[in-house]
Design a protein around this motif. Structure first.
Motif, short mmCIF file in Angstrom:
data_model
loop_
_atom_site.label_atom_id
_atom_site.label_comp_id
_atom_site.label_asym_id
_atom_site.label_seq_id
_atom_site.Cartn_x
_atom_site.Cartn_y
_atom_site.Cartn_z
N THR A 12 0.83 -1.21 0.00
CA THR A 12 0.00 0.00 0.00
C THR A 12 0.85 1.26 0.00
OG1 THR A 12 -0.15 0.08 2.42
CG2 THR A 12 -1.81 -1.22 1.27
N GLY A 14 0.28 4.14 1.29
CA GLY A 14 0.31 4.80 2.59
C GLY A 14 1.43 4.26 3.47
N CYS A 38 2.44 -1.25 -5.75
CA CYS A 38 1.62 -0.04 -5.87
C CYS A 38 2.52 1.08 -6.36
CB CYS A 38 1.01 0.32 -4.51
SG CYS A 38 2.27 0.68 -3.25
N ASP A 42 2.00 7.59 -5.28
CA ASP A 42 0.55 7.79 -5.18
C ASP A 42 0.27 8.94 -4.20
OD1 ASP A 42 -2.27 6.18 -5.51
OD2 ASP A 42 -2.07 7.03 -3.48
N PRO A 43 -0.77 9.73 -4.42
CA PRO A 43 -1.07 10.83 -3.50
C PRO A 43 -1.15 10.40 -2.03
CG PRO A 43 -2.41 11.03 -5.46
CD PRO A 43 -1.69 9.73 -5.57
N GLN A 44 -1.61 9.17 -1.77
CA GLN A 44 -1.67 8.69 -0.39
C GLN A 44 -0.27 8.54 0.21
OE1 GLN A 44 -3.32 4.77 0.16
NE2 GLN A 44 -3.74 5.09 2.34
N ALA A 45 0.67 8.07 -0.60
CA ALA A 45 2.04 7.92 -0.12
C ALA A 45 2.65 9.29 0.19
CB ALA A 45 2.89 7.20 -1.17
N ALA A 47 1.03 12.02 0.94
CA ALA A 47 0.35 12.58 2.11
C ALA A 47 0.89 11.99 3.40
CB ALA A 47 -1.16 12.35 2.00
N MET A 48 1.14 10.69 3.42
CA MET A 48 1.64 10.04 4.63
C MET A 48 3.11 10.37 4.88
SD MET A 48 -0.84 8.49 6.08
CE MET A 48 0.00 7.43 7.26
N GLU A 53 8.68 13.91 1.71
CA GLU A 53 8.34 13.73 0.30
C GLU A 53 9.58 13.63 -0.58
OE1 GLU A 53 5.99 16.01 -3.36
OE2 GLU A 53 5.54 16.56 -1.28
#
Length: 252
Positions: A12, A14, A38, A42-45, A47-48, A53
């Motif tokens: 995942t 995240g 994955c 991804d935007p979830q990664a 964000a977490m 970043e």
């Protein structure tokens, strides 16, 4: 410390992002992903990851664990389970001096659902076990945070009762990379089967025993080449003996 964190087949985004954040918290800056399932961006990664970043975006992706570990001189696997034929997991405090003495160590974490499989742990010289309560399953980012803390921020202390301190390489002594060692082990397996020391069925078990012994030696690059030179000589002698048999038969 030039510490790499290797995530094998993370599922995942995240968890990848949260692991990157945990690395930044503890001062680790080299994230490596092996066959991720994955999109690591991804935007979830992202964000977490929060402020990690940049670390996430600089992560390198590899097809195999062997490629990810090729330039490392120490690889530490993580597992909460005892595996047959593999050394048991060690308390982090007993491995901290070994990791800090390495020039290019790596910490290897497995997929969220299963953890590292045996063939992954075979490529790690040692295995670390995080002490927990009865429920030993940790979230991937939690495991990354705890182990990175132990090796990067933890203070030196005595090993836990019942666990001996880990043997360290001599100061300034360079140890062979994992690619050097994996090439040597492949050569050793071929030689063992060539001379009938083992067969295809038993080879994996036998090689695990040899890995455990030779990894403890913390070989230098020159020593790994020396060992392979010995194996090449064995191959040559077997070939010469095989050629001599037909010659002797033709003379008779």
């Amino acid at each position: 410390m030039n510490l790499a964190v290797v995530l094998v087949s993370p599922k995942t985004p995240g968890n990848i992002g949260a692991a990157a954040r945990a690395m930044l918290n503890m001062g680790a800056g080299d994230l490596r992903l092996v066959a991720p399932r994955c999109n690591p961006l991804d935007p979830q990664a992202i964000a977490m990851a929060v402020h990690a970043e940049d670390l996430l975006r600089s992560a390198r992706v590899y097809a195999t664990l062997r490629e990810a570990l090729a330039d490392r001189d120490l690889s530490v696997g993580t597992s909460a389970r005892v595996r047959a034929d593999l050394p048991p997991g060690r308390h982090p405090a007993t491995l901290r001096p070994l990791v800090r003495a390495a020039a290019a160590p790596a910490l290897v974490f497995g997929p969220e659902e299963t953890g590292l499989i045996n063939s992954d742990l075979e490529q790690c010289q040692v295995t670390v076990r995080i002490p927990t309560g009865d429920y030993a399953s940790l979230n991937l980012a939690q495991a990354v945070l705890l182990v990175c803390y132990e090796f990067l921020q933890g203070v030196e202390d005595a090993p836990p009762p019942g666990e001996a301190p880990t043997t360290l390489p001599a100061p300034g002594r360079k140890t062979a990379t994992r690619e050097d060692m994996e090439a040597m082990y492949g050569h050793l397996r071929e030689t063992m089967q060539l001379i009938g020391y083992t067969d295809a069925v038993r080879a994996r078990h036998t090689l695990r025993l040899w890995r455990a012994m030779l990894d403890r030696a913390l070989m230098s690059p020159a020593e790994s080449r020396l060992f392979r030179g010995f194996l090449r000589q064995v191959h040559w002698r077997v070939e010469q003996a095989a050629k001599a048999v037909p010659d002797a038969q033709s003379e008779s």
